[in-house]
Design a protein around this motif. Structure first.
Motif, mmCIF file in Angstrom:
data_model
loop_
_atom_site.group_PDB
_atom_site.id
_atom_site.type_symbol
_atom_site.label_atom_id
_atom_site.label_comp_id
_atom_site.label_asym_id
_atom_site.label_seq_id
_atom_site.Cartn_x
_atom_site.Cartn_y
_atom_site.Cartn_z
ATOM 1 N N MET A 44 36.461 31.056 45.113
ATOM 2 C CA MET A 44 37.358 30.616 44.053
ATOM 3 C C MET A 44 38.649 30.086 44.557
ATOM 4 S SD MET A 44 38.437 32.649 40.448
ATOM 5 C CE MET A 44 39.439 31.634 39.552
ATOM 6 N N GLY A 62 38.021 37.347 43.774
ATOM 7 C CA GLY A 62 37.180 37.282 45.021
ATOM 8 C C GLY A 62 37.551 38.125 46.074
ATOM 9 N N TYR A 71 33.634 37.597 39.530
ATOM 10 C CA TYR A 71 33.812 36.541 40.236
ATOM 11 C C TYR A 71 33.189 35.499 40.125
ATOM 12 C CZ TYR A 71 33.539 33.838 44.559
ATOM 13 O OH TYR A 71 33.507 32.767 45.595
ATOM 14 N N LEU A 75 34.472 31.843 38.981
ATOM 15 C CA LEU A 75 34.252 30.562 39.921
ATOM 16 C C LEU A 75 33.419 29.757 39.164
ATOM 17 C CD1 LEU A 75 33.888 29.747 42.885
ATOM 18 C CD2 LEU A 75 31.653 30.563 42.948
ATOM 19 N N GLN A 121 35.812 27.703 36.414
ATOM 20 C CA GLN A 121 36.622 26.826 37.286
ATOM 21 C C GLN A 121 36.170 25.524 37.396
ATOM 22 O OE1 GLN A 121 38.240 28.396 40.844
ATOM 23 N NE2 GLN A 121 39.221 26.370 41.227
ATOM 24 N N TYR A 122 34.649 25.360 37.946
ATOM 25 C CA TYR A 122 34.099 24.287 38.355
ATOM 26 C C TYR A 122 33.472 23.473 37.261
ATOM 27 C CZ TYR A 122 35.081 25.808 43.216
ATOM 28 O OH TYR A 122 35.797 26.314 44.196
#
Length: 330
Positions: free
Chosen positions: A1, A83, A104, A108, A111-112
């Protein structure tokens, strides 16, 4: 991340961290780590800042400092979304709790989500959905199947696998841990239903049934595959298929947590696990599944099948369930 998107809440601190990132981008990781150390002296409770320093320390060759940085971050972020615990586990410092792993992965992919496909397809040369689709089609032809009544796409992401299955599955469900991914995918109208859920919890819910289960680039975020495989076997109807990919681990261990914070799994162990659960392995391929910082990532793609029970096997199972003598086979 990527921790740099998380502000410290102080404009001057954020600006110094930005300068440190610029130094790192220029390849001066020692200077970047030094500047982050000075910055964190003024913001010692900034977990994302410690994650940044950990990365700079690692790339400068100071593993001991990086571990200390991640330990600071883990104390400040006990849920594990950044993370830090994953990095520590990858370097043999501690084990990762399932809840921490899930936190986590969810963070992750949240965010993406909005640029996930661009990153995978244009920058990382991601090929798994197309390769799995071809293997599924070949397996369908081998067993004279025209399609599947019900399908489940585990870790559906933004629907890259689902859109390739749509023509072959009458009712298709997508499942993902990331709420942002589910929201992004909902706009595409690929799936008949979408659920935000942890995949094992989803599979073991009563009443789940499928003729096809897929998991494209999902199991690199799963440390233990046998419970998932067992749950998939329980969900599949006889004759149903299970198609998935793994990152390949060539060593003797069942799996390893890599520096990338993705798990690589031993292909021989995967085959043995499938066979032990009663799956028939129909097809296996070894492929470069994507690029990671310009380096090819080797993977394995599998199609497995839950065989139909013979009449004799069915009679034996029913007899055992009734605690009655089994029929004699001739």
């Amino acid at each position: 991340m990527n921790a740099t998107f998380l502000s410290s809440g102080d404009l001057l601190i954020d600006r110094r961290a930005h300068y440190a990132q610029m130094l790192a981008d220029a390849g001066d990781f020692h200077a970047a780590a030094d500047l982050m150390a000075q910055t964190l002296a003024k913001a010692p409770d900034w977990a994302a800042g410690w994650m940044m320093k950990g990365q700079f320390s690692l790339k400068s060759g100071a593993l001991g400092e990086a571990i200390a940085d991640w330990q600071h971050a883990a104390e400040l972020d006990p849920s594990g979304t950044l993370g830090a615990q994953m990095h520590l586990a990858a370097h043999g410092i501690a084990d990762v709790e399932p809840e921490t792993q899930a936190a986590y992965v969810e963070a992750l992919f949240d965010q993406y989500a909005d640029h996930f496909e661009t990153a995978l397809l244009q920058k990382l040369d991601y090929v798994v959905p197309g390769k799995l689709q071809a293997m599924i089609a070949e397996s369908m032809a081998a067993f004279a199947l025209e399609g599947f009544a019900r399908g489940i796409d585990l870790g559906c992401g933004t629907g890259l696998m689902g859109e390739r299955l749509r023509h072959a599955v009458s009712h298709l469900v997508g499942v993902d841990l990331s709420g942002a991914m589910v929201a992004e995918t909902a706009r595409k109208d690929i799936y008949d239903a979408l659920e935000r859920a942890e995949l094992l919890n989803f599979l073991i819910e009563p009443g789940r049934v499928a003729d096809l289960v897929t998991a494209a680039d999902v199991f690199m975020y799963c440390p233990s595959l046998p419970p998932i495989f067992a749950a998939v076997h329980g969900v599949l109807r006889e004759g149903g298929m299970f198609a998935f990919s793994i990152e390949r681990h060539a060593g003797p261990e069942d799996q390893v947590l890599q520096d990338s914070l993705r798990y690589a799994h031993n292909g021989d162990v995967v085959r043995q696990t499938l066979a032990g659960l009663g799956f028939e392995v129909v097809a296996v391929a070894e492929e470069v599944i994507r690029q990671d910082r310009g380096v090819p990532v080797m993977g394995m793609l599998f199609v497995a099948r839950k065989p139909e029970q013979t009449l004799a096997a069915t009679e034996i199972a029913e007899a055992e369930a009734m605690d009655a003598p089994a029929p004699v086979l001739h």
